[in-house]
Design an enzyme around this catalytic site. Structure first.
Site, mmCIF file in Angstrom:
data_model
loop_
_atom_site.group_PDB
_atom_site.id
_atom_site.type_symbol
_atom_site.label_atom_id
_atom_site.label_comp_id
_atom_site.label_asym_id
_atom_site.label_seq_id
_atom_site.Cartn_x
_atom_site.Cartn_y
_atom_site.Cartn_z
ATOM 1 N N CYS A 115 0.815 -1.218 0.000
ATOM 2 C CA CYS A 115 0.000 0.000 0.000
ATOM 3 C C CYS A 115 0.849 1.269 0.000
ATOM 4 O O CYS A 115 0.373 2.334 -0.376
ATOM 5 C CB CYS A 115 -0.941 0.021 1.188
ATOM 6 S SG CYS A 115 -2.085 -1.346 1.158
ATOM 7 N N HIS A 263 -3.581 7.202 1.481
ATOM 8 C CA HIS A 263 -3.860 5.889 0.893
ATOM 9 C C HIS A 263 -5.262 5.488 1.333
ATOM 10 O O HIS A 263 -5.608 5.607 2.513
ATOM 11 C CB HIS A 263 -2.822 4.873 1.367
ATOM 12 C CG HIS A 263 -3.284 3.470 1.210
ATOM 13 N ND1 HIS A 263 -3.712 2.971 0.008
ATOM 14 C CD2 HIS A 263 -3.426 2.453 2.123
ATOM 15 C CE1 HIS A 263 -4.094 1.707 0.176
ATOM 16 N NE2 HIS A 263 -3.932 1.372 1.442
ATOM 17 N N ASN A 293 -10.129 -0.380 -1.668
ATOM 18 C CA ASN A 293 -8.693 -0.193 -1.410
ATOM 19 C C ASN A 293 -7.926 -0.829 -2.576
ATOM 20 O O ASN A 293 -7.948 -2.046 -2.742
ATOM 21 C CB ASN A 293 -8.358 -0.870 -0.072
ATOM 22 C CG ASN A 293 -6.882 -0.831 0.273
ATOM 23 O OD1 ASN A 293 -6.034 -0.559 -0.575
ATOM 24 N ND2 ASN A 293 -6.574 -1.133 1.524
HETATM 25 O O1 UT7 Z 1 -4.384 -0.988 3.104
HETATM 26 C C1 UT7 Z 1 -3.462 -1.465 4.025
HETATM 27 C C2 UT7 Z 1 -3.832 -1.169 5.399
HETATM 28 N N1 UT7 Z 1 -5.108 -1.746 5.727
HETATM 29 C C3 UT7 Z 1 -5.803 -1.254 6.714
HETATM 30 O O2 UT7 Z 1 -5.388 -0.293 7.313
HETATM 31 C C4 UT7 Z 1 -7.074 -1.944 7.107
HETATM 32 C C5 UT7 Z 1 -7.212 -1.944 8.597
HETATM 33 N N2 UT7 Z 1 -8.323 -2.727 9.129
HETATM 34 C C6 UT7 Z 1 -9.632 -2.485 8.832
HETATM 35 O O3 UT7 Z 1 -9.914 -1.651 7.992
HETATM 36 C C7 UT7 Z 1 -10.697 -3.226 9.595
HETATM 37 O O4 UT7 Z 1 -10.088 -3.955 10.641
HETATM 38 C C8 UT7 Z 1 -11.555 -4.188 8.720
HETATM 39 C C9 UT7 Z 1 -12.454 -3.383 7.810
HETATM 40 C C10 UT7 Z 1 -10.659 -5.097 7.915
HETATM 41 C C11 UT7 Z 1 -12.428 -5.067 9.593
HETATM 42 O O5 UT7 Z 1 -13.270 -4.270 10.419
HETATM 43 P P1 UT7 Z 1 -13.357 -4.538 11.984
HETATM 44 O O6 UT7 Z 1 -14.273 -3.536 12.499
HETATM 45 O O7 UT7 Z 1 -11.955 -4.536 12.520
HETATM 46 O O8 UT7 Z 1 -14.021 -5.955 12.051
HETATM 47 P P2 UT7 Z 1 -13.464 -7.327 12.671
HETATM 48 O O9 UT7 Z 1 -12.421 -7.912 11.795
HETATM 49 O O10 UT7 Z 1 -13.126 -7.113 14.110
HETATM 50 O O11 UT7 Z 1 -14.744 -8.230 12.594
HETATM 51 C C12 UT7 Z 1 -15.920 -7.929 13.342
HETATM 52 C C13 UT7 Z 1 -17.005 -8.923 13.006
HETATM 53 C C14 UT7 Z 1 -16.536 -10.372 13.084
HETATM 54 O O12 UT7 Z 1 -17.596 -11.145 13.566
HETATM 55 P P3 UT7 Z 1 -17.680 -11.571 15.127
HETATM 56 O O13 UT7 Z 1 -16.435 -12.353 15.382
HETATM 57 O O14 UT7 Z 1 -17.736 -10.301 15.894
HETATM 58 O O15 UT7 Z 1 -18.936 -12.366 15.181
HETATM 59 C C15 UT7 Z 1 -16.271 -10.747 11.662
HETATM 60 O O16 UT7 Z 1 -16.419 -12.115 11.419
HETATM 61 O O17 UT7 Z 1 -17.417 -8.733 11.652
HETATM 62 C C16 UT7 Z 1 -17.334 -9.962 10.942
HETATM 63 N N3 UT7 Z 1 -17.016 -9.679 9.557
HETATM 64 C C17 UT7 Z 1 -17.941 -9.419 8.621
HETATM 65 N N4 UT7 Z 1 -19.282 -9.408 8.670
HETATM 66 C C18 UT7 Z 1 -19.945 -9.098 7.541
HETATM 67 C C19 UT7 Z 1 -15.785 -9.561 8.987
HETATM 68 N N5 UT7 Z 1 -15.907 -9.246 7.690
HETATM 69 C C20 UT7 Z 1 -17.238 -9.154 7.439
HETATM 70 C C21 UT7 Z 1 -17.983 -8.850 6.287
HETATM 71 N N6 UT7 Z 1 -19.322 -8.841 6.383
HETATM 72 N N7 UT7 Z 1 -17.393 -8.562 5.104
#
Ligand code: UT7
Length: 336
Positions: A115, A263, A293
């Site tokens: 990235c 980014h 992204n």
């Molecule tokens: O580009 C390089 C740098 N990248 C970044 O900086 C990205 C940084 N991270 C993020 O943007 C976020 O962490 C994400 C968007 C990837 C994820 O969001 P989050 O708020 O951190 O969600 P999470 O991974 O903690 O997941 C929360 C819940 C989980 O379910 P449980 O365990 O709480 O039941 C996941 O299984 O959301 C669930 N989940 C989804 N649900 C519906 C994960 N992906 C999805 C999805 N749709 N696509």
């Protein structure tokens, strides 16, 4: 000693629009979840079999940037190509651009900083221009993510985020050292390499033959993995640090920023940075809503769009900032 300056920009995205509702038909996700957590409404995914690749998209963006710069392709002295999704394991796509543009034996190199790839590439190009070694440099960021991600529910936390596209810039010499690229700042922290990575195939770890031999249905090492919350926390910290580093180096205040182009990792990250620095909506450009992204392509696509829309003008202080896999991060401070 010279400064470098950007004199041409171009971008290209595949026509095929994939909405959040489209994704909810192939995996367990919702438009609401994706918009709330990432701000993304839709992304472009090249259709399999349509012949588009990281190289072809990069070439389209490059042609536009060259035309926008008003130079001939023969004027280019060096090609710098940033991607994490090359057409071939090796060589990288830089040489494919050299061949396609028919610019005889011009140097081409590839940057693997994910990235942060475009920011790293600008920094590399800037050094070659500063020393006087080269006059015109073509910098490209291009990614074809859609073919490599896991589009089942298992991969949903990654696959809903990433999109395809390409952006390019042409850099040239600037003799007035108060103009153009004032400074670049690049960093890395390899201890977090596997927090955001695609592990296989790797020459030193697991090669394709190992994967085939083991034939393990639970082996997903060839799809990207991201420890989302861990990456998010580091992104916010490093974005902030590296923007401040660039401002301090040039004795600039936050209020001097005319346009910050972060980014496009996650709209929530951009909004957090905007709030932390107290920037207005007009001072930050975001287009993740439309493209997701696109890793190394996200900054050049956004910069090209912002420029097209008249949001980047002569005399403006423009800040580019990136964070990504590696971890790598960086910023570029420009007096346009
Ligand atoms: O580009 C390089 C740098 N990248 C970044 O900086 C990205 C940084 N991270 C993020 O943007 C976020 O962490 C994400 C968007 C990837 C994820 O969001 P989050 O708020 O951190 O969600 P999470 O991974 O903690 O997941 C929360 C819940 C989980 O379910 P449980 O365990 O709480 O039941 C996941 O299984 O959301 C669930 N989940 C989804 N649900 C519906 C994960 N992906 C999805 C999805 N749709 N696509």
């Amino acid at each position: 000693m010279y400064n470098s300056k950007i004199i041409g920009l171009g971008h290209y995205v595949p026509e095929n629009v994939v909405t959040n509702d489209d994704l909810s038909k192939i995996m367990d996700t919702t438009d609401e979840w994706i918009q709330e957590r990432t701000g993304i409404q839709e992304r472009r995914w090249a259709k399999p079999g349509d012949g588009q690749s990281t190289f072809t998209m990069g070439l389209e963006a490059a042609k536009k940037a060259i035309s926008n710069a008003g130079i001939e392709k023969e004027d280019i002295d060096l090609i710098v190509f940033a991607t994490l999704s090359p057409d071939y394991y090796f060589p990288g796509p830089g040489v494919q651009i050299q061949e396609a543009l028919e610019i005889d034996t011009v140097a081409a190199l590839d940057i693997r900083a994910q990235c942060s790839g475009f920011v790293y590439s600008i920094s590399v190009a800037d050094q070659f221009i500063k020393t006087g070694m080269y006059k015109h440099i073509l910098v490209i960021g291009s990614e074809l993510q859609s073919h490599g991600i896991d589009k089942s529910t298992r991969g949903r936390s990654i696959s809903v985020i990433f999109g395809d596209g390409a952006g390019a810039a042409v850099l040239t010499r600037e003799e007035d050292l108060t103009k153009g690229i004032l400074s670049t700042h690049i960093h890395s922290e390899g201890k977090h390499a596997l927090e955001l990575a695609t592990e296989a195939p790797g020459m030193g770890t697991r090669w394709v033959t190992d994967i085939i031999k083991e034939n393990d249905p639970n082996d997903f090492s060839y799809h990207p993995y991201m420890n989302g919350q861990f990456v998010f926390k580091h992104a916010i910290k490093r974005f902030s640090e590296v923007i401040s580093e660039g401002l301090q180096k040039n004795n600039l205040e936050v209020s001097d920023i005319d346009m910050l182009i972060p980014h496009q990792a996650n709209l929530r990250i951009s909004q957090f940075i905007q709030k932390r620095f107290g920037l207005s909506d007009d001072q930050v450009y975001n287009n993740i809503q439309k493209y997701g992204n696109t890793t190394a392509a996200s900054i050049p696509i956004a910069l090209s769009e912002a420029h097209e829309q008249g949001k980047v003008n002569e005399g403006d202080t423009v800040v580019l900032a990136a964070f990504g896999s590696g971890f790598t991060w960086g910023s570029v401070i420009i007096k346009w």
